[in-house]
Structures are given as C-alpha cells and as structure tokens.
Design an enzyme around this catalytic site. Structure first.
Site, PDB file in Angstrom:
ATOM      1  CG  ASP A 134     -23.423  31.318 -11.515  1.00  0.00           C
ATOM      2  OD1 ASP A 134     -23.759  32.111 -12.402  1.00  0.00           O
ATOM      3  OD2 ASP A 134     -22.241  31.157 -11.162  1.00  0.00           O
ATOM      4  CG  HIS A 207     -21.506  33.614 -14.692  1.00  0.00           C
ATOM      5  ND1 HIS A 207     -21.587  33.105 -13.412  1.00  0.00           N
ATOM      6  CD2 HIS A 207     -20.354  34.324 -14.738  1.00  0.00           C
ATOM      7  CE1 HIS A 207     -20.527  33.494 -12.723  1.00  0.00           C
ATOM      8  NE2 HIS A 207     -19.758  34.229 -13.495  1.00  0.00           N
ATOM      9  CB  SER A 540     -16.976  33.843 -12.310  1.00  0.00           C
ATOM     10  OG  SER A 540     -17.762  34.816 -11.689  1.00  0.00           O
TER      11      SER A 540
END
Length: 766
Positions: A134, A207, A540
């Site tokens: 990620d 994220h 996600s």
C-alpha cells in the site's frame, strides 16, 4: 535444457527531464538455472546482459521468489533488440495502479469477550504475518503497539528498512517489517520530491495506515474521529503481525515496484498479502498483479485484493484472477446523518462527519447551485472546480456542488476559500443514492441523486432559496444492513466470465481506522486538524477485513490452503440483511444480485467451521488457463511452469476449475436447447461419518441436476466429487443483449450449509 525466458512489463513514460519519451520500464523474467557459472550472482549476469545495449541501462529491481529476473529502463531501440532474442516470450504494457479508496468487527460477530469462536480459536492471529502492499504505515499509532505480544514468529525473515524519518526501532513485535519500493516510480517520474513524500516506509497519504489497522490493528479505546464513531477500534486479527510494503506514491503505484513487493513479502515469510490497489483488467499474462499473486499462492500465501470502486456499473470489477480473493464493499449498521433543512420546510437526508464549528443555530443561509452561478461556464462551476466560483456570488452562502472530477473534500475547500458558509454535494445519476461520509473542512453534507434533483428544483423555483445543515452525530443499529455499497465494483468478470467475481463483500463504507499524524482527516493540504483515526470508504477498506479474517482462519486451520480459506469464506457467506430480507443495492434501493456481491457477505464465525471446502492446486489453475485458451508461452509467463494443455482440454473445460461458485455463459447461435456440466470435488473439514445432501434452487428457466445427491464421508480430509448438469432453452434477446439468472446449490449435513451460487448467462451475438 533449462528454460530461459524474458518477460517484459513496459510502461509509457511521462515527459520528464530525466527520461526520454522513448524510454520505457521493463521487467525481465529469467530462469535462474540458466545463469552461466562465470557470473558470481544473478545480478552480475543481468548487468552483463544489458552491457551490449546502446543505452547501457541500470537495473531497477531484481526478483528471486514469485518469479525470477530484473527490471530496467530501456530505449525503444534496445527493446526491439531484446525482442529479437529467441527466448523472449512477450512484451507487456505496465499499468500504473491506484489505491481503491471500529464497529465493523462487532458487526461481523467478532467479540473479544467470547470464550469460543474464531478470535479465541486462532489466538487472535498472533503467529501470523499480514503483508500490506500500500502507501506505507505510520508506526507510532497505538493500533500498532506491541504490548503483550509474544516474540516475533521464528519463521520471519523480514526487516525494517531504516531511513532518516523511519528508524529501525519503529518496528516492534507488532510491526515486524517495513520496506519501500520506488525504483519503478522514479524510473518514470524522476527522483521523489522529499518535501511532499517520505523516502521510507512512512505513510504520507494515510491509505496504507488505514488498511493495515483494519486488517490487524490492536484494540484501542477510546477511538473516534472528530467526536464521531466513539468506541473501541480494532482490526480483524488484533494480535496478527503486520509487514508494510510501500509501493504507492503521489502519481500512483507502478507494476515493477508492486512485483518487487510481492517478491520480497513472500521471501520474508508473510502468510497473507492484502492489496487494496488495482487498475484496468487485462489478460492474466499481461497483469503484473496476477503474476505476482500466482507466485504467492503457489507458496501458500493467501492473497486478498480489492474489487475496485467503479460501481454500480456492470463489468467494473478488477483483480479478477481466480487465484486471488476479490472483495467488494458493503455497509455496516452505523451511519452519520447530516440533514439539509430547506426554506420550504422540507428535510433532505444526507451524511457527513464534519466536526465543527457548526452553522449558526436557527439561522437559514442563502442557498445557490454552482451550475447556475453567473460568470462561470456552468459545467465547471456545477462541480465546484478550482477557479470556477465567483466569491461575490458564494460568500456567506451554502453552495450545492455536483459530485465528480475533483474529490468531495476538495470541493469543500474551494467553496470555503471563496467565502462559502457551507456545502451540499449531490450525487450524479451514475452514483445513484449511495452516500459516503467525509471529514469536510466546512459544514457540508452529501445527498443522493434524487435528493440533489429535489434541491435543484427548490433553488430554481424559489425567489430566495435558503437552507441549513443539521449534524446528528453517530447513529447505530441502522436497518437495513448490510447493503451493497454503490461504489463497489460489479461483475460479470470481464476476463473470465466463468469465474464469478467479486468473490464476497465485506464492510467498506465509512470505516474507522488509524490515520497518520501529519495529514488532516479530509486529505486537503490546508487541513491542519490532526486525528489518530479517520473514516474512509472504498473496497480498499473491505479488502483488509478479509485479509485479517484469512489470517484468523489460517491460524485456526494451519493446514488449509489459500483456496480452502477462500472457499470457507464464500460458502458460508450470507445474502440477507439484518431484517432477514435480501440484501439491497445502495445505488438503486432495489434487491442486489450475485453480480454485486458474489457469494455474499462474509460471516467469520461460520467460516471457521464450513464443513466442506473446494480446494484448488496450482496445477488446477494451469488447467484452467489451458481451457481458457492461453498459450503455452502465456502460461509459463504466469506460472513459471510448462503446461500439458492437450491433456487438460481433453479432461474438461474452463468451468471445471474447482471453484466454490458456478457460472456458465451460453452463446445463442440459433440452438433452441443448450447444456453444460460442472465437475467439483469437496474436501471434508467437518465431522467424520458425516452425510451431506444437496438442495438445488435452479436459476429461472433452467433445469439443474446434481449427481450424486448425497455425499457420505467416513473421515476428515476425505474428498468426494459430484457433477452438476445445467440445461436451458433459448430466450428472445436483441443482438448484443444478455440475460442473467441465478440460483444456488447447497450441501447440508443438518448443521452446516455449504452454499454456492449458480449463474447462467445467455448472450445474443451481434
């Protein structure tokens, strides 16, 4: 003779002062056994092989685990030279990928106080390592504290990549590894701008920190964001270890870096890989993620990937290779209402997690629609794009902005900068009624498409339209839930329609999880607020839920393969909401379908004891590729194995992969009757001396039989096979049209129901 081949993954260059427009990034895949003995290492051999090229390129990455070779940046002339090599297999365009952006464990039935169940049986996943590919991680967050954890698993070979802003001490018994990969990114874009990004595993986006804590964050209390979602936050596998592999940067996630992360993660010894990243669907031999994922599952590593946020349209699902578990997104039973009160007395429901200061109580503010403001081009101002709003027409008013083009939070920043007092974001027709709560920088809320139309009508018909926004905080016990999130990508599978994708859905809307320290919760650069947690939405967020659950299942059942774990999640999934009615589609409010949720919403407790599993070996996937008409060279590219496709094609067809769901596509070429069959083998992981009987709910217009109708197992681990035969008749369709009907096949022993969806698609050729 040892097989020697090259696999090239190329990416079109951006205009860069450091890179010629004809210069491309390639990944060269080589059989290690072919290395001449005169070279001490493979890297020396690779460097020597490039020395004869005109541009004398340097190596970006070398790969040794999920496949073998290196990546380098080459000119078009040198690429042509290499293409003439007799052992070159193919040249593949590289994709630039992008990320698919606390109550969820309780909603899934995982409670730390339970004395029995998946958490207890798996010791909360304590000896498992989840590799998160990620944007990196913020290691100081309490979600990654190692208090009370035992030693790092002895099998672990990973490391912490130290840098100026990420010391080796940032890792601990919880965060056992952290690395970063930027060679592919820099080969195309030049050196990283270290004033805006960290050249280290540290997360400058948020994220990766968010997804890592969803999969395996520790219990943290109190947890909230700007006063919303107060309570205990935890990941799915609270004691599992985390290894962070940073591959995503400001301009995206480059395939050569992603492959390096796969290669390193598997060599390090991860048990699960969580990938909330995706791109355009291409054939598997052109898909770097599919290639890396195959190398991972071939070594027993479970790979969970996000389905993408392209919903609610059909054929939008990504990461569709059958060896990956593809995860869509659903809602949970929590909401953040922020309603619009119009001057005509009507209240329009919306959602937001704006933390204040609120609008002045009791005051109605002038209301304008960006698309109707004078001085703009209409389209840009309707979207509240930078430079499109006139401050003299916005100041002190609530502005209605259409969703799209720029981010929802950015729209709010633009309205605020132009003097607006508040904002309403209205979905477009394609977005439907699905709502996402955002941490806005000014009082703002989001409303559905039909509600947006209602507000526009009010503005156009009123001489002095006014409104205010009332923020209602956190509301629990929402019904119905789960609902398939509007943005969640949908099937059918664009590459292999015989494999139903997504596989399952999991919580992905308005999920609370850890957040970095130097980034405001809105993600807008001017947002100076700092929070330990944030609420994000996307597949996600759904993907790491399944990654964590897979770690728990692997801990509870260490002998299960990646396919067996996926099977347990799929065959125990459910398709009804908390009203005991069929799950709805958030975008329309209508009943959702298997193309939206695959096998259904994950049910962790039942997945621990599925009764039967559909197991799949690497050789089964090779037979699948053969029957999907991939060439021998294509299959070697994906699997690093030669394939006997003649035998595979004689033995079956593409639908005979031992998958836990069934899908068939009939092309209507004038035949009034059509039929096919599926062969499946199930493994008993329940009780010895158990008997399962089949129940069939055939798709409308079909005849479905299963033989035998009863499976009698004498021991655990025993495998038995059955055949499903499907017959249907032609229906009237216009050229190019399709008809999709679904049903179910259920094996039951009286205690467990092993459920598989059955989808029949009829297509009328053009």
């Amino acid at each position: 003779m040892a097989l020697f081949f090259f696999l090239f993954l190329l990416t079109l260059s951006s205009a860069s002062s450091l890179n010629d427009l004809n210069s491309l990034t390639y990944i060269v895949h080589v059989d290690h056994e072919a290395k001449p003995s005169i070279f001490p290492t493979h890297r020396h051999w690779y460097t020597s092989s490039l020395a004869s090229l005109t541009s004398t390129p340097s190596i970006i990455h070398t790969y040794d685990t999920v496949f073998h070779g290196f990546s380098a940046r080459l000119t078009a002339q040198d690429a042509t030279h290499l293409l003439n090599h007799p052992h070159v297999i193919s040249v593949i365009p590289e994709q630039v990928r992008h990320v698919h952006t606390t109550r969820s464990p309780e909603f899934l039935g995982l409670r730390s106080t339970d004395k029995a169940g998946l958490l207890e049986e798996s010791d909360f996943g304590s000896d498992l390592v989840i590799g998160v590919i990620d944007t990196g991680i913020w290691p100081e967050r309490p979600s990654f504290d190692d208090r009370g954890l035992g030693p790092v698993p002895a099998k672990w070979k990973g490391q912490c990549a130290p840098s100026q802003d990420f010391p080796a001490t940032a890792c601990n018994r919880k965060l056992v590894g952290a690395r970063f990969f930027c060679g592919g990114y820099e080969a195309t874009n030049g050196k990283l701008n270290e004033t805006t990004e960290f050249r280290s595993p540290r997360d400058s986006d948020g994220h990766g920190t968010h997804t890592a804590s969803i999969s395996a964050g520790r219990y943290v209390f109190p947890a909230s964001i700007l006063g919303y979602a107060r309570g205990v936050a935890s990941g799915m596998a609270p004691k599992a270890r985390i290894a962070a592999y940073k591959v995503c940067w400001n301009s995206g996630c480059y395939d050569s870096d992603i492959l390096a992360a796969f290669d390193t993660a598997v060599a390090d010894g991860v048990d699960v890989i969580s990938l909330s990243v995706g791109g355009v669907v291409v054939p598997y031999h052109l898909d770097a993620i599919a290639i890396g994922a195959f190398g991972a599952i071939d070594r027993g590593v479970f790979v969970s990937a996000s389905a993408g946020n392209g919903g609610p349209g059909a054929l939008t699902v990504t990461n569709v290779a059958p060896w990956m578990t593809t995860v869509g997104a659903g809602t949970i039973d929590r909401d953040f209402p922020a309603n619009v009160k119009l001057g005509n007395g009507k209240t329009v429901p919306g959602v937001s997690v704006y933390g204040g200061p609120d609008l002045e109580p009791g005051r109605m503010y002038p209301l304008v629609y960006g698309g109707s403001l004078l001085g703009g081009d209409g389209y840009s101002s309707s979207l509240c794009i930078e430079g499109s709003l006139d401050p003299s027409l916005v100041k002190g008013k609530i502005v209605l902005c259409d969703r799209g083009i720029n981010s929802r939070a950015t729209k709010g920043e633009i309205v605020r900068r132009n003097g607006g007092s508040g904002m309403i974001i209205a979905n477009g027709v394609f977005d439907g009624e699905g709502l996402v709560a955002d941490c806005h920088v000014l009082p703002a809320t989001s409303v559905g498409a039909s509600r947006g139309d209602e507000i526009r009508r009010y503005i156009s018909e009123s001489k002095q339209p006014t409104a205010t926004i009332a923020f209602k905080g956190t509301r629990l016990g929402i019904r119905p839930a789960p609902v398939v999130a509007s943005f969640s990508a949908r099937g059918p599978n664009p590459e292999s329609p015989e494999i139903l994708k997504p596989d399952v859905i999991a919580p992905g809307l308005n999920i609370l999880a850890a957040w970095p320290d130097r980034i405001g919760p809105s993600g807008v650069p001017s947002d100076n607020r700092r929070t330990e947690f944030n609420i994000l939405s996307g597949t996600s967020m759904a993907c790491p839920h399944v990654s964590g659950l897979a770690a728990l299942l692997r801990a509870a059942h260490p002998d299960w393969s990646p396919a067996a774990i996926r099977s347990a999640l799929m065959t125990t999934a459910y398709t009804v909401d908390n009203r005991d009615e069929p799950m709805l589609d958030e975008s329309t409010g209508n009943t959702s379908s298997v193309m939206d949720y695959g096998s259904g919403h994950v049910h962790p407790t039942k997945a621990m004891d599925p009764g039967l599993v559909y197991d799949i070996t690497s050789y089964d996937y090779i037979n699948f590729l053969c029957n999907s008409n991939y060439t021998g060279a294509n299959i070697v590219t994906i699997t690093r194995r030669k394939a006997d496709c003649y035998g595979a094609r004689r033995a079956g067809h593409v639908g005979n992969l031992n998958y836990p769901s069934f899908s068939v596509v009939f092309q209507q070429y004038g035949e009034s009757k059509m039929s096919t069959h599926f062969i499946r083998t199930v493994t008993n992981v329940g009780d010895f001396d158990s008997v399962y009987e089949v129940k069939i709910r055939p798709p409308r217009g079909t005849n479905v039989t299963v033989a035998p109708e009863k499976l009698s197992f004498r021991r655990v681990g025993q495998k038995l096979s059955f055949v499903v035969r499907v017959k249907t008749t032609e229906v009237t369709l216009s050229p190019g049209a399709t008809s999709v009907e679904s049903g179910y096949i259920v094996w039951s022993d009286g205690k467990r129901n092993v459920t598989s969806p059955l989808v029949v698609t009829l297509q009328q050729p053009l």
